[in-house]
Design a protein around this motif. Sequence first.
Motif, PDB file in Angstrom:
ATOM      1  N   THR A   1      -6.349   4.864  11.572  1.00  0.00           N
ATOM      2  CA  THR A   1      -5.949   4.706  10.178  1.00  0.00           C
ATOM      3  C   THR A   1      -6.453   5.854   9.300  1.00  0.00           C
ATOM      4  O   THR A   1      -7.397   6.556   9.654  1.00  0.00           O
ATOM      5  CB  THR A   1      -6.476   3.383   9.590  1.00  0.00           C
ATOM      6  OG1 THR A   1      -7.913   3.393   9.632  1.00  0.00           O
ATOM      7  CG2 THR A   1      -5.951   2.176  10.361  1.00  0.00           C
ATOM      8  N   ARG A   2      -5.782   5.986   8.160  1.00  0.00           N
ATOM      9  CA  ARG A   2      -6.221   6.853   7.079  1.00  0.00           C
ATOM     10  C   ARG A   2      -6.071   6.056   5.787  1.00  0.00           C
ATOM     11  O   ARG A   2      -5.054   5.398   5.585  1.00  0.00           O
ATOM     12  CB  ARG A   2      -5.394   8.141   7.002  1.00  0.00           C
ATOM     13  CG  ARG A   2      -5.596   9.094   8.162  1.00  0.00           C
ATOM     14  CD  ARG A   2      -6.992   9.703   8.135  1.00  0.00           C
ATOM     15  NE  ARG A   2      -7.169  10.733   9.158  1.00  0.00           N
ATOM     16  CZ  ARG A   2      -7.534  10.494  10.410  1.00  0.00           C
ATOM     17  NH1 ARG A   2      -7.769   9.240  10.789  1.00  0.00           N
ATOM     18  NH2 ARG A   2      -7.682  11.473  11.276  1.00  0.00           N
ATOM     19  N   THR A   3      -7.074   6.120   4.918  1.00  0.00           N
ATOM     20  CA  THR A   3      -7.084   5.308   3.700  1.00  0.00           C
ATOM     21  C   THR A   3      -7.158   6.198   2.464  1.00  0.00           C
ATOM     22  O   THR A   3      -7.849   7.228   2.463  1.00  0.00           O
ATOM     23  CB  THR A   3      -8.280   4.338   3.715  1.00  0.00           C
ATOM     24  OG1 THR A   3      -8.183   3.496   4.866  1.00  0.00           O
ATOM     25  CG2 THR A   3      -8.280   3.456   2.474  1.00  0.00           C
ATOM     26  N   TRP A   4      -6.455   5.772   1.438  1.00  0.00           N
ATOM     27  CA  TRP A   4      -6.428   6.503   0.167  1.00  0.00           C
ATOM     28  C   TRP A   4      -6.604   5.519  -0.978  1.00  0.00           C
ATOM     29  O   TRP A   4      -6.003   4.437  -0.985  1.00  0.00           O
ATOM     30  CB  TRP A   4      -5.107   7.243   0.026  1.00  0.00           C
ATOM     31  CG  TRP A   4      -4.957   8.093  -1.210  1.00  0.00           C
ATOM     32  CD1 TRP A   4      -5.672   9.203  -1.529  1.00  0.00           C
ATOM     33  CD2 TRP A   4      -4.002   7.912  -2.265  1.00  0.00           C
ATOM     34  NE1 TRP A   4      -5.222   9.736  -2.726  1.00  0.00           N
ATOM     35  CE2 TRP A   4      -4.199   8.964  -3.195  1.00  0.00           C
ATOM     36  CE3 TRP A   4      -2.999   6.971  -2.505  1.00  0.00           C
ATOM     37  CZ2 TRP A   4      -3.425   9.094  -4.348  1.00  0.00           C
ATOM     38  CZ3 TRP A   4      -2.226   7.102  -3.654  1.00  0.00           C
ATOM     39  CH2 TRP A   4      -2.440   8.144  -4.560  1.00  0.00           C
ATOM     40  N   HIS A   5      -7.441   5.883  -1.937  1.00  0.00           N
ATOM     41  CA  HIS A   5      -7.669   5.049  -3.110  1.00  0.00           C
ATOM     42  C   HIS A   5      -7.189   5.797  -4.355  1.00  0.00           C
ATOM     43  O   HIS A   5      -7.381   7.012  -4.463  1.00  0.00           O
ATOM     44  CB  HIS A   5      -9.158   4.720  -3.279  1.00  0.00           C
ATOM     45  CG  HIS A   5      -9.774   4.060  -2.087  1.00  0.00           C
ATOM     46  ND1 HIS A   5      -9.634   2.716  -1.818  1.00  0.00           N
ATOM     47  CD2 HIS A   5     -10.513   4.573  -1.072  1.00  0.00           C
ATOM     48  CE1 HIS A   5     -10.273   2.421  -0.706  1.00  0.00           C
ATOM     49  NE2 HIS A   5     -10.809   3.524  -0.223  1.00  0.00           N
ATOM     50  N   THR A   6      -6.610   5.058  -5.272  1.00  0.00           N
ATOM     51  CA  THR A   6      -6.197   5.666  -6.534  1.00  0.00           C
ATOM     52  C   THR A   6      -6.251   4.621  -7.638  1.00  0.00           C
ATOM     53  O   THR A   6      -6.342   3.415  -7.375  1.00  0.00           O
ATOM     54  CB  THR A   6      -4.781   6.276  -6.432  1.00  0.00           C
ATOM     55  OG1 THR A   6      -4.547   7.097  -7.578  1.00  0.00           O
ATOM     56  CG2 THR A   6      -3.717   5.193  -6.358  1.00  0.00           C
ATOM     57  N   THR A   7      -6.184   5.093  -8.867  1.00  0.00           N
ATOM     58  CA  THR A   7      -6.204   4.219 -10.036  1.00  0.00           C
ATOM     59  C   THR A   7      -5.051   4.585 -10.961  1.00  0.00           C
ATOM     60  O   THR A   7      -4.876   5.774 -11.297  1.00  0.00           O
ATOM     61  CB  THR A   7      -7.534   4.359 -10.810  1.00  0.00           C
ATOM     62  OG1 THR A   7      -8.624   4.047  -9.944  1.00  0.00           O
ATOM     63  CG2 THR A   7      -7.565   3.409 -11.998  1.00  0.00           C
ATOM     64  N   LEU A   8      -4.262   3.590 -11.351  1.00  0.00           N
ATOM     65  CA  LEU A   8      -3.175   3.806 -12.302  1.00  0.00           C
ATOM     66  C   LEU A   8      -3.589   3.256 -13.661  1.00  0.00           C
ATOM     67  O   LEU A   8      -4.100   2.146 -13.767  1.00  0.00           O
ATOM     68  CB  LEU A   8      -1.897   3.110 -11.835  1.00  0.00           C
ATOM     69  CG  LEU A   8      -1.276   3.605 -10.522  1.00  0.00           C
ATOM     70  CD1 LEU A   8       0.014   2.845 -10.235  1.00  0.00           C
ATOM     71  CD2 LEU A   8      -1.015   5.103 -10.553  1.00  0.00           C
ATOM     72  N   LYS A   9      -3.341   4.031 -14.701  1.00  0.00           N
ATOM     73  CA  LYS A   9      -3.629   3.582 -16.056  1.00  0.00           C
ATOM     74  C   LYS A   9      -2.488   2.697 -16.560  1.00  0.00           C
ATOM     75  O   LYS A   9      -1.316   2.954 -16.267  1.00  0.00           O
ATOM     76  CB  LYS A   9      -3.811   4.785 -16.986  1.00  0.00           C
ATOM     77  CG  LYS A   9      -5.007   5.658 -16.632  1.00  0.00           C
ATOM     78  CD  LYS A   9      -5.122   6.829 -17.577  1.00  0.00           C
ATOM     79  CE  LYS A   9      -6.325   7.701 -17.232  1.00  0.00           C
ATOM     80  NZ  LYS A   9      -6.442   8.873 -18.147  1.00  0.00           N
TER      81      LYS A   9
ATOM     82  N   ASP B   1      -4.521  -3.063 -20.835  1.00  0.00           N
ATOM     83  CA  ASP B   1      -5.252  -1.801 -20.840  1.00  0.00           C
ATOM     84  C   ASP B   1      -6.187  -1.628 -19.643  1.00  0.00           C
ATOM     85  O   ASP B   1      -6.934  -0.654 -19.568  1.00  0.00           O
ATOM     86  CB  ASP B   1      -6.062  -1.681 -22.131  1.00  0.00           C
ATOM     87  CG  ASP B   1      -7.059  -2.829 -22.287  1.00  0.00           C
ATOM     88  OD1 ASP B   1      -6.905  -3.838 -21.565  1.00  0.00           O
ATOM     89  OD2 ASP B   1      -7.975  -2.715 -23.118  1.00  0.00           O
ATOM     90  N   ALA B   2      -6.140  -2.563 -18.697  1.00  0.00           N
ATOM     91  CA  ALA B   2      -7.059  -2.496 -17.551  1.00  0.00           C
ATOM     92  C   ALA B   2      -6.540  -1.524 -16.493  1.00  0.00           C
ATOM     93  O   ALA B   2      -5.346  -1.484 -16.208  1.00  0.00           O
ATOM     94  CB  ALA B   2      -7.235  -3.884 -16.946  1.00  0.00           C
ATOM     95  N   PRO B   3      -7.421  -0.724 -15.886  1.00  0.00           N
ATOM     96  CA  PRO B   3      -6.989   0.175 -14.811  1.00  0.00           C
ATOM     97  C   PRO B   3      -6.583  -0.615 -13.576  1.00  0.00           C
ATOM     98  O   PRO B   3      -7.179  -1.646 -13.266  1.00  0.00           O
ATOM     99  CB  PRO B   3      -8.223   1.037 -14.543  1.00  0.00           C
ATOM    100  CG  PRO B   3      -9.367   0.197 -15.011  1.00  0.00           C
ATOM    101  CD  PRO B   3      -8.865  -0.603 -16.173  1.00  0.00           C
ATOM    102  N   LEU B   4      -5.580  -0.130 -12.897  1.00  0.00           N
ATOM    103  CA  LEU B   4      -5.054  -0.787 -11.701  1.00  0.00           C
ATOM    104  C   LEU B   4      -5.571  -0.057 -10.467  1.00  0.00           C
ATOM    105  O   LEU B   4      -5.168   1.072 -10.186  1.00  0.00           O
ATOM    106  CB  LEU B   4      -3.521  -0.777 -11.740  1.00  0.00           C
ATOM    107  CG  LEU B   4      -2.750  -1.381 -10.575  1.00  0.00           C
ATOM    108  CD1 LEU B   4      -3.174  -2.828 -10.335  1.00  0.00           C
ATOM    109  CD2 LEU B   4      -1.262  -1.314 -10.837  1.00  0.00           C
ATOM    110  N   GLU B   5      -6.488  -0.693  -9.747  1.00  0.00           N
ATOM    111  CA  GLU B   5      -7.089  -0.088  -8.550  1.00  0.00           C
ATOM    112  C   GLU B   5      -6.215  -0.385  -7.327  1.00  0.00           C
ATOM    113  O   GLU B   5      -5.868  -1.536  -7.073  1.00  0.00           O
ATOM    114  CB  GLU B   5      -8.489  -0.651  -8.316  1.00  0.00           C
ATOM    115  CG  GLU B   5      -9.448  -0.456  -9.488  1.00  0.00           C
ATOM    116  CD  GLU B   5      -9.901   0.986  -9.635  1.00  0.00           C
ATOM    117  OE1 GLU B   5      -9.750   1.755  -8.667  1.00  0.00           O
ATOM    118  OE2 GLU B   5     -10.409   1.330 -10.715  1.00  0.00           O
TER     119      GLU B   5
END
Length: 205
Positions: free
Chosen positions: A147-155, A66-70
């Motif tokens: 560079t260009r950086t993007w952050h997201t979180t997957l449930k 159940d942990a979010p994936l950063e």
Amino acid sequence: MFLLRQRDSTDRILLAYTLGALCLSTFILLSDRNALGQCSFPQGEQVGRTLATLRMQTDRPTYRQDAPLEITLTLKAGSNGVYLPAYFDDFMKTCERGFSATLLTLAGKSADLHATGCMGGGLHSGPGIDTAQAELTNFIRLEPGETRTWHTTLKTSALSRGRYCLYGEYLSFAYMIDKVAQLREVKGLMAKGRITATPLLIDLR
């Protein structure tokens, strides 16, 4: 005679130690290859690494169910620079260009059966109305190494325990991209297609 036997024994021990170390190194290397081999690169037109590369990072390879994936994706221009759509956010907002990260099963199917599709699409004028020169303003040139950086979180709460393949991409498709790529000032540096990071194996426990 005693010295010769002692030296011979020492040589054998060193040889055995060296062979053991080589075997261990080979085992680790093969294990890594087998792990990566379970996650193949997606199909589709890939942008050459001389134009741009993509690096994907997570804080660890194993997560609770159940942990979010950063996730962090870092896009880097090649040694001569690169032209890309002037958009560095979520692909799902455009269905045409942008960053994307997703978990798939080892069989290559979507891990989340409840995942939503694209939310939007580009609205453009009809053929012959817009010009490549006018559309160039919707693209950007990254300087060499920029560079260009993007952050997201997957449930992960809706997923079963097991192993999954994590994929990260920047998708470079845009209106009139082929025409814009032919402009003299672009100098053959237009990236069209997928810029894919090396897939990662993720364990959910």
